[in-house]
Write a protein that holds these residues in place. Structure first.
Motif: not given
Lengths: 262, 333
Positions: B267, B272-275, B214-218, B82, B3, B211, A92, A87, B78, B84
């Motif tokens: 976004r 698109s970085d959720p964090k 962001r990990a949930l993006a995977l 995961r 940044q 954090n 990113l 997924e 969102q 939008p």
């Protein structure tokens, strides 16, 4: 005591047991292949070891310590997992994704130390994606995406790599490259548990094969003791023969056993 | 690089926010001239000063707080789901919160400035979100949540209007419109005091999940294997969204689409970085709502247009565009 030991392990969904009871020892610094027909319980085993599924009974010991005694982050630093579902919702950048492997170390993009940066660099080098730092993962091809996610798993620095079909959807050359890369990781001291459907690939690269069938272990050991003509006929219904040359084992599949066609 | 871009976007947002907030202090139905307003800004004693500090300042601050927490809630939901297209207002949470507030208000359990009001609103927002996820399942498609949310929102909205209509209240129609459309008219510093602690708490809780988002993006399995405690992340997110939405609704009524639009905009312009978009989405939400609240004062109308009506008017088409993009229809065009 650097191994991973399963004793009477049972895993299932609700009342139903889909794997076990299973006893097995995975020695360190080996490339273990989990093989077996669809529904044999290969992914179920990896998902439990990765902390996605809970067990029904039995024990798992990692390095002599019960798996549930590790806290979440300790465990995540020891065991990296590549899920079957790939997924990737948000576009990113590749380096951002690989850096997620440092999450168990309490690090993120914003707080990465030189150790984190080095681990990410090495993981990207090992998977041959060193130049892709700023590419968007959503724009990668299937093979490229598989390598980026593999790099994410490597970047955790975990000694144990649990990979659920890392070569699914890759062309033969990419499959070979990924397996060679895993072999290289084993030489560097890591242990790999990998689910493979391609038996020829398994024969070529595995140090040990755990063959599962209907939730039970049929055979576990070196390639030549597991992939015998009888076992292949019984479990897969295939007529095949194993031979060996200087590069390793070759499995030749001749055809389907007529009586076993299911 | 990322940044520097983040810093630039945040600075731009802060500048815009300062400008719109100043405009909000200087514009109103009292019809003060610009010079009177400016003088009032620096002197409390004058009538102009009184108007600015007693009427326009609370209104401005509330719009900032409510906009910020709604924008952040949208970004968090969102990230968690995961998708939008997720937002508390799409899931019927504000309407449910309004029902909670109205229920205690019109049964005489609490006054309009009582702590019971936000608590009831938060409890109902929590209940609606929890029910939604329970009924539709944790792994539900967002479209299922959306349909269920539509039902929850309609139900709560209908119950709210019936409850007000049944009460002995000569201003029932105005009240119904306030609760279902939202407004910052006639708010005082007491309203700010009532909502601010909960909104601050909600924002703190949501920002702390960066954090994990962001990990949930995977995917959930990968996040679990990375040591993310999914149960905690889910519950904290729902709780915080309920706190933020409930507190907002208790003082300003149900205002929709801010939580949907703010992360969408970030976004597009940031990443698109959720964090990374959490904080900027809060700033964008505040900017959008402040802007809308200034706009309703500038549009000539018999009675002031409700700010929630304006956000829906602008937000709903944006939502439809997002649906079109997500379902892939836009790509073929």
């Amino acid at each position: 005591m650097r191994d991973l030991t399963l004793e009477h392990l049972r895993i299932g969904y609700g009342e139903k047991t889909v794997l076990g009871p299973l006893d097995a020892v995975f020695e360190p610094q080996c490339l273990h292949v989990l093989a077996g027909p669809n529904g044999a319980g290969k992914s179920t085993l990896l998902r439990h070891l990765a902390g996605v599924l809970t067990k029904q009974s039995g024990t798992v010991h990692l390095h002599g310590q019960a798996l549930e005694k590790f806290n979440r982050f300790e465990k995540a630093r020891q065991i990296a997992y590549l899920a079957q579902e790939r997924e990737l919702v948000w576009p990113l950048r590749v380096r951002e994704v690989v850096m997620l492997g440092r999450h168990p170390h309490g690090s993120s993009l914003e707080t990465a130390t030189s150790i984190d940066e080095k681990a990410v660099d090495e993981a990207m080098q090992a998977t041959g994606i060193g130049d892709w730092a700023d590419r968007l993962v959503t724009e990668l091809s299937g093979g490229e995406r598989a390598r980026a996610l593999l790099a994410r798993a490597l970047a955790t620095g975990a000694a144990w790599l649990l990979l659920d079909e890392p070569v699914a959807g890759l062309d033969p050359r990419q499959q070979f490259l990924v397996m060679a890369m895993l072999q290289d990781q084993v030489r560097r001291g890591r242990t790999v548990l990998v689910v493979l459907h391609d038996l020829a690939l398994a024969a070529r690269f595995a140090d040990r094969i755990l063959l599962l069938h209907q939730g039970l272990a049929v055979a576990h050991g070196p390639v030549e003791t597991v992939l015998t003509e009888d076992v292949l006929a019984d479990v897969f219904g295939l007529s095949a023969r194993l031979s060996a040359d200087a590069q390793g084992h070759n499995l030749q599949i001749h055809g389907v056993m007529p009586c076993n066609f299911r | 690089m990322a940044q520097a871009r983040l810093r630039r976007v945040v600075v731009i947002l802060l500048v815009l926010l300062a400008m719109v907030s100043l405009a909000s202090l200087l514009i109103g139905e009292a019809g003060l001239s610009l010079s009177d307003s400016l003088k009032g800004l620096f002197g409390h004693e004058s009538v102009a000063g009184l108007i600015i500090y007693e009427i326009r300042l609370p209104r401005t601050v509330l719009a900032l707080l409510v906009g910020a927490v709604l924008g952040l809630s949208g970004a968090a939901l969102q990230a968690l789901l995961r998708n939008p297209l997720a937002d508390a207002s799409i899931f019927g949470a504000p309407q449910s919160a309004a029902l909670g507030a109205v229920a205690v208000l019109y049964t005489g359990l609490a006054g309009a400035l009582s702590w019971v009001l936000p608590l009831a609103a938060m409890a109902m927002a929590m209940l609606s979100l929890w029910l939604l996820l329970l009924l539709a399942g944790q792994r539900a498609q967002v479209f299922v949540l959306l349909l269920a949310g539509l039902a929850v929102g309609s139900l709560a909205g209908a119950a709210t209007s019936i409850l007000i209509a049944l009460s002995p209240n000569p201003f029932a129609i105005t009240e119904i419109v306030f609760w279902l459309m939202g407004s910052f008219e006639n708010r005082s510093m007491q309203h700010v005091v009532l909502a601010a602690p909960f909104i601050m708490l909600a924002m703190g809780l949501l920002l702390a999940q960066g954090n994990a988002y962001r990990a949930l993006a995977l995917g959930e399995e990968t996040a679990l294997s990375l040591g993310v405690d999914l149960d905690v992340v889910r519950h904290v997110t729902l709780l915080a969204v309920a706190l933020g939405v409930g507190a907002s609704v208790a003082v300003a009524g149900a205002i929709g689409f801010i939580g949907l639009a703010a992360p969408q905009i970030m976004r597009r312009f940031l990443s698109s970085d959720p964090k990374q978009i959490l904080g900027p989405s809060a700033l964008t939400g505040a900017l959008l709502l402040e802007l809308a609240d200034v706009a309703v004062r500038l549009i000539p109308a018999q009675s002031e247009i409700k700010v929630g009506a304006l956000t829906a008017l602008l937000g709903a088409p944006l939502y439809l565009l997002a649906v079109r993009r997500e379902t892939g229809q836009g790509r073929q065009a």
